[in-house]
Write a protein that holds these residues in place. Structure first.
Motif, PDB file in Angstrom:
ATOM      1  N   GLY A   1       0.814  -1.200   0.000  1.00 29.78           N
ATOM      2  CA  GLY A   1       0.000   0.000   0.000  1.00 29.78           C
ATOM      3  C   GLY A   1       0.847   1.247   0.000  1.00 29.78           C
ATOM      4  O   GLY A   1       0.597   2.197  -0.728  1.00 29.78           O
ATOM      5  N   SER A   2       1.899   1.241   0.833  1.00 26.33           N
ATOM      6  CA  SER A   2       2.800   2.375   0.899  1.00 26.33           C
ATOM      7  C   SER A   2       3.495   2.606  -0.432  1.00 26.33           C
ATOM      8  O   SER A   2       3.579   3.729  -0.920  1.00 26.33           O
ATOM      9  N   LEU A   3       3.986   1.506  -1.011  1.00 30.05           N
ATOM     10  CA  LEU A   3       4.763   1.626  -2.233  1.00 30.05           C
ATOM     11  C   LEU A   3       3.943   2.218  -3.366  1.00 30.05           C
ATOM     12  O   LEU A   3       4.415   3.081  -4.099  1.00 30.05           O
ATOM     13  N   TRP A   4       2.692   1.775  -3.488  1.00 29.43           N
ATOM     14  CA  TRP A   4       1.872   2.272  -4.593  1.00 29.43           C
ATOM     15  C   TRP A   4       1.633   3.774  -4.493  1.00 29.43           C
ATOM     16  O   TRP A   4       1.764   4.496  -5.475  1.00 29.43           O
ATOM     17  N   MET A   5       1.272   4.257  -3.319  1.00 37.13           N
ATOM     18  CA  MET A   5       0.996   5.696  -3.196  1.00 37.13           C
ATOM     19  C   MET A   5       2.267   6.511  -3.346  1.00 37.13           C
ATOM     20  O   MET A   5       2.256   7.577  -3.971  1.00 37.13           O
ATOM     21  N   VAL A   6       3.371   6.019  -2.804  1.00 43.06           N
ATOM     22  CA  VAL A   6       4.642   6.724  -2.961  1.00 43.06           C
ATOM     23  C   VAL A   6       5.048   6.766  -4.438  1.00 43.06           C
ATOM     24  O   VAL A   6       5.488   7.800  -4.953  1.00 43.06           O
ATOM     25  N   LEU A   7       4.900   5.636  -5.134  1.00 42.01           N
ATOM     26  CA  LEU A   7       5.251   5.585  -6.556  1.00 42.01           C
ATOM     27  C   LEU A   7       4.360   6.492  -7.388  1.00 42.01           C
ATOM     28  O   LEU A   7       4.835   7.192  -8.286  1.00 42.01           O
ATOM     29  N   ILE A   8       3.052   6.471  -7.105  1.00 44.09           N
ATOM     30  CA  ILE A   8       2.132   7.337  -7.849  1.00 44.09           C
ATOM     31  C   ILE A   8       2.481   8.800  -7.616  1.00 44.09           C
ATOM     32  O   ILE A   8       2.524   9.609  -8.554  1.00 44.09           O
ATOM     33  N   SER A   9       2.734   9.152  -6.356  1.00 39.70           N
ATOM     34  CA  SER A   9       3.093  10.543  -6.042  1.00 39.70           C
ATOM     35  C   SER A   9       4.388  10.951  -6.725  1.00 39.70           C
ATOM     36  O   SER A   9       4.514  12.076  -7.235  1.00 39.70           O
ATOM     37  N   THR A  10       5.366  10.045  -6.750  1.00 39.97           N
ATOM     38  CA  THR A  10       6.636  10.333  -7.417  1.00 39.97           C
ATOM     39  C   THR A  10       6.436  10.508  -8.914  1.00 39.97           C
ATOM     40  O   THR A  10       7.002  11.428  -9.530  1.00 39.97           O
ATOM     41  N   CYS A  11       5.613   9.634  -9.520  1.00 33.88           N
ATOM     42  CA  CYS A  11       5.348   9.736 -10.964  1.00 33.88           C
ATOM     43  C   CYS A  11       4.693  11.063 -11.314  1.00 33.88           C
ATOM     44  O   CYS A  11       5.010  11.669 -12.343  1.00 33.88           O
ATOM     45  N   VAL A  12       3.778  11.509 -10.472  1.00 30.11           N
ATOM     46  CA  VAL A  12       3.145  12.812 -10.719  1.00 30.11           C
ATOM     47  C   VAL A  12       4.179  13.927 -10.607  1.00 30.11           C
ATOM     48  O   VAL A  12       4.266  14.815 -11.469  1.00 30.11           O
ATOM     49  N   ALA A  13       4.991  13.886  -9.551  1.00 29.08           N
ATOM     50  CA  ALA A  13       5.975  14.958  -9.327  1.00 29.08           C
ATOM     51  C   ALA A  13       6.993  15.045 -10.454  1.00 29.08           C
ATOM     52  O   ALA A  13       7.365  16.145 -10.891  1.00 29.08           O
ATOM     53  N   VAL A  14       7.459  13.886 -10.959  1.00 24.83           N
ATOM     54  CA  VAL A  14       8.508  13.923 -11.985  1.00 24.83           C
ATOM     55  C   VAL A  14       7.975  14.309 -13.360  1.00 24.83           C
ATOM     56  O   VAL A  14       8.767  14.459 -14.297  1.00 24.83           O
ATOM     57  N   CYS A  15       6.671  14.503 -13.480  1.00 24.59           N
ATOM     58  CA  CYS A  15       6.169  15.181 -14.687  1.00 24.59           C
ATOM     59  C   CYS A  15       6.780  16.574 -14.771  1.00 24.59           C
ATOM     60  O   CYS A  15       7.042  17.086 -15.864  1.00 24.59           O
ATOM     61  N   GLY A  16       7.022  17.184 -13.587  1.00 27.02           N
ATOM     62  CA  GLY A  16       7.721  18.468 -13.552  1.00 27.02           C
ATOM     63  C   GLY A  16       9.153  18.335 -14.016  1.00 27.02           C
ATOM     64  O   GLY A  16       9.680  19.230 -14.697  1.00 27.02           O
ATOM     65  N   SER A  17       9.805  17.235 -13.673  1.00 27.85           N
ATOM     66  CA  SER A  17      11.175  17.004 -14.133  1.00 27.85           C
ATOM     67  C   SER A  17      11.210  16.836 -15.648  1.00 27.85           C
ATOM     68  O   SER A  17      12.117  17.347 -16.324  1.00 27.85           O
ATOM     69  N   PHE A  18      10.234  16.110 -16.190  1.00 28.47           N
ATOM     70  CA  PHE A  18      10.131  15.945 -17.640  1.00 28.47           C
ATOM     71  C   PHE A  18       9.934  17.305 -18.311  1.00 28.47           C
ATOM     72  O   PHE A  18      10.545  17.606 -19.345  1.00 28.47           O
ATOM     73  N   GLU A  19       9.102  18.129 -17.691  1.00 33.27           N
ATOM     74  CA  GLU A  19       8.884  19.484 -18.198  1.00 33.27           C
ATOM     75  C   GLU A  19      10.181  20.294 -18.187  1.00 33.27           C
ATOM     76  O   GLU A  19      10.472  21.046 -19.124  1.00 33.27           O
ATOM     77  N   PHE A  20      10.962  20.146 -17.139  1.00 37.85           N
ATOM     78  CA  PHE A  20      12.279  20.773 -17.027  1.00 37.85           C
ATOM     79  C   PHE A  20      13.115  20.423 -18.261  1.00 37.85           C
ATOM     80  O   PHE A  20      13.699  21.293 -18.913  1.00 37.85           O
ATOM     81  N   GLY A  21      13.182  19.137 -18.576  1.00 35.86           N
ATOM     82  CA  GLY A  21      13.983  18.691 -19.713  1.00 35.86           C
ATOM     83  C   GLY A  21      13.489  19.221 -21.039  1.00 35.86           C
ATOM     84  O   GLY A  21      14.286  19.635 -21.895  1.00 35.86           O
ATOM     85  N   THR A  22      12.170  19.239 -21.245  1.00 39.18           N
ATOM     86  CA  THR A  22      11.630  19.739 -22.517  1.00 39.18           C
ATOM     87  C   THR A  22      11.916  21.227 -22.684  1.00 39.18           C
ATOM     88  O   THR A  22      12.217  21.685 -23.784  1.00 39.18           O
ATOM     89  N   CYS A  23      11.852  21.966 -21.584  1.00 39.12           N
ATOM     90  CA  CYS A  23      12.105  23.406 -21.645  1.00 39.12           C
ATOM     91  C   CYS A  23      13.559  23.694 -22.006  1.00 39.12           C
ATOM     92  O   CYS A  23      13.845  24.534 -22.866  1.00 39.12           O
ATOM     93  N   VAL A  24      14.478  22.977 -21.367  1.00 40.99           N
ATOM     94  CA  VAL A  24      15.903  23.187 -21.629  1.00 40.99           C
ATOM     95  C   VAL A  24      16.267  22.764 -23.049  1.00 40.99           C
ATOM     96  O   VAL A  24      17.052  23.429 -23.737  1.00 40.99           O
ATOM     97  N   GLY A  25      15.696  21.651 -23.516  1.00 44.37           N
ATOM     98  CA  GLY A  25      16.067  21.124 -24.824  1.00 44.37           C
ATOM     99  C   GLY A  25      15.360  21.749 -26.009  1.00 44.37           C
ATOM    100  O   GLY A  25      15.767  21.533 -27.157  1.00 44.37           O
ATOM    101  N   TYR A  26      14.327  22.551 -25.758  1.00 44.29           N
ATOM    102  CA  TYR A  26      13.467  23.039 -26.844  1.00 44.29           C
ATOM    103  C   TYR A  26      14.207  23.861 -27.891  1.00 44.29           C
ATOM    104  O   TYR A  26      13.927  23.775 -29.086  1.00 44.29           O
TER     105      TYR A  26
END
Length: 493
Positions: free
Chosen positions: A39-64
């Motif tokens: 139970g812990s792992l799933w919510m932590v993983l889901i929360s991390t996946c949502v947060a790293v959408c910001g990291s992906f955005e970081f990369g697209t902005c720098v590489g654009y």
């Protein structure tokens, strides 16, 4: 002003106590533990996946700006100077975002800061998409930069604060991997779509981030810090599982917050005390050398660099850049705790030195009409060697060491200083790259090669090895001036 003995004891307790300790489970509860961990792992993983959408955005902005240079200049009639402003102004926005990010995340929370950054990025991408000239392009670029500046701080902080101790290292690494993935996707997709269509690659993670934030909990540590006890308990329970016993972990987080609040409020001038000199030199020095090696000039304008070297288009080289970053970054993450920080930094800087040297030789041969058939091959090889080497160590290790070398009482303000230095260096390199290469492409890359060589010397002479040492051992040894409390350091180490 030196800390008194009571405060020093509080500081030592704070830096050795994990932010989110693991809950101990006895052997007789093994079956229940598996369910709790699930139970812990799933919510932590889901929360991390949502947060790293910001990291992906970081990369697209720098590489654009890399695959879009020729398209934007042709469609909107921009001069080289105007495009250089567009390419580099993202770092101005990021500097402002980085300076304000800590305060914003403390006032409106980690989720609030991520939500704010997503809104700024969406506004910025829409401004770029509908641009008819340089002004709207620059406004859009600075808005996305501001959002990225906030993201660069808050995403790793959020992941660290929600993740159990045994998963923190692995999940924090995902932040860097998603930044590289975002850049790689933009490099590859940008070779087959128009510059306006490419803005959609930047919009998608922002929208996912905004929607996903409604379904994940806020950082329990931030909730405890601002005194929202009921929400703190609820968020921690969601992250650890409904049946998990969170009492011990909740008590330890509260103890940590109370210890933190007893420490003196850090001021910018405190960073210049002799006791912190080594940490500040290492933190600022690594970030400065990271940028002086030319990484943002090479990444921002890679497509045009390949064309200048003799390729008919920059597509082949840009795609190769996109394919090489992610796997090598993953290898670097694995090696970090095996080989150590110093060897990885030296190996990485040596590789960037060699890559820049090959690029410099390539453009030198071209300018003198020598071995012209080898010019494109040397340029492509040089940039790929450079980028692969950078991804191996110089990209991630300085950020990891920044989190290790500063004491808890100055970590926030020291982190802001180091982040500001990083983005300022990024702006300086990305803004001057086109001007320097127009004067002398070979000279520009030879300069970057020399800066990388200087990085190796800096690591050898100044940077300590932090692998296998506790935060207390690292910070006490680094933040003690020569001879001051030497006996204490020897006893600890």
């Amino acid at each position: 002003m030196a800390l008194n003995q009571d405060v020093e004891r509080g500081w030592s307790d704070a830096i050795t106590q994990p932010l989110i300790p693991q809950v101990k489970i006895s052997d007789c509860e093994e079956d229940g533990a598996q369910k709790k961990d699930q139970g812990s792992l799933w919510m932590v993983l889901i929360s991390t996946c949502v947060a790293v959408c910001g990291s992906f955005e970081f990369g697209t902005c720098v590489g654009y700006s890399s695959p879009t240079q020729s398209g934007i200049r042709d469609d909107l009639g921009l001069s080289l100077a105007e495009y250089s402003v567009f390419g580099s102004i993202v770092t101005i926005g990021a500097m402002i975002g980085a300076v304000t990010s800590g305060r914003i995340a403390d006032i409106i929370g980690r989720k609030g800061a991520m939500r704010m950054s997503a809104v700024f990025c969406i506004v910025g991408w829409l401004a770029i998409y509908f641009s008819k000239g340089a002004v709207s392009l620059d406004i859009g670029r600075i808005c996305t930069g501001y959002g990225v500046g906030i993201i660069s701080y808050v995403v790793p902080v959020f992941i660290a604060e929600i993740t159990p101790k045994n998963l923190r290292g692995a999940l924090t690494t995902i932040n860097q991997l998603l930044i590289c993935t975002g850049m790689s996707v933009v490099y590859i997709v940008g070779t087959v779509v128009t510059w306006r269509a490419l803005t959609l690659i930047g919009l998608i993670p922002c929208i996912i981030l905004l929607l996903g934030l409604f379904f994940i909990p806020e950082s329990p540590r931030w909730l405890a810090k601002v005194g929202r006890q009921k929400e703190f308990q609820s968020a921690l329970r969601r992250l650890r599982g409904e049946d998990a016993d969170i009492s011990e972990e909740a008590a330890e987080i509260q103890d940590y917050i109370e210890t933190l609040q007893r420490l003196p409020k850090a001021r910018i001038q405190d960073l210049f005390q002799r006791r912190y000199a080594h940490s500040v030199i290492v933190g600022v020095g690594l970030m400065l050398f990271q940028q002086l090696g030319g990484i943002n000039g090479i990444q921002f304008y890679a497509s045009e660099t390949f064309v200048s070297a003799g390729f008919s288009s920059g597509n082949v080289g840009t795609i190769a850049m996109g394919l090489i970053q992610v796997p090598i970054t993953a290898i670097g993450a694995v090696l970090m705790d095996k080989s150590g920080r110093r060897p990885l930094l030296m190996m990485s800087a040596t590789g960037t030195c060699l890559g820049s040297l090959l690029c410099g030789i390539s453009f030198y041969l071209k300018s003198h009409d020598l071995l012209l058939g080898w010019v494109p091959i040397l340029a492509l090889t040089g940039i790929l060697v450079y980028l692969g080497s950078f991804s191996l160590g110089m990209g991630a290790v300085p950020w990891v060491m920044m989190s290790e070398i500063f004491p808890i009482n100055i970590k926030g303000i020291a982190g802001s200083l180091v982040t500001l230095v990083t983005w300022f260096g990024s702006w300086a390199v990305s803004y001057t790259f086109n001007f320097f290469t127009s004067l002398s492409s070979s000279g520009t890359f030879f300069f970057y090669s020399g800066a990388s060589l200087a990085t190796v010397l800096f690591v050898v002479k100044v940077v300590p090895e932090t692998k296998g040492r506790t935060l207390e051992e690292i910070q006490i040894s680094m933040n003690t001036w020569r001879g001051e409390k030497r006996e204490r350091v020897e006893n600890v180490c």
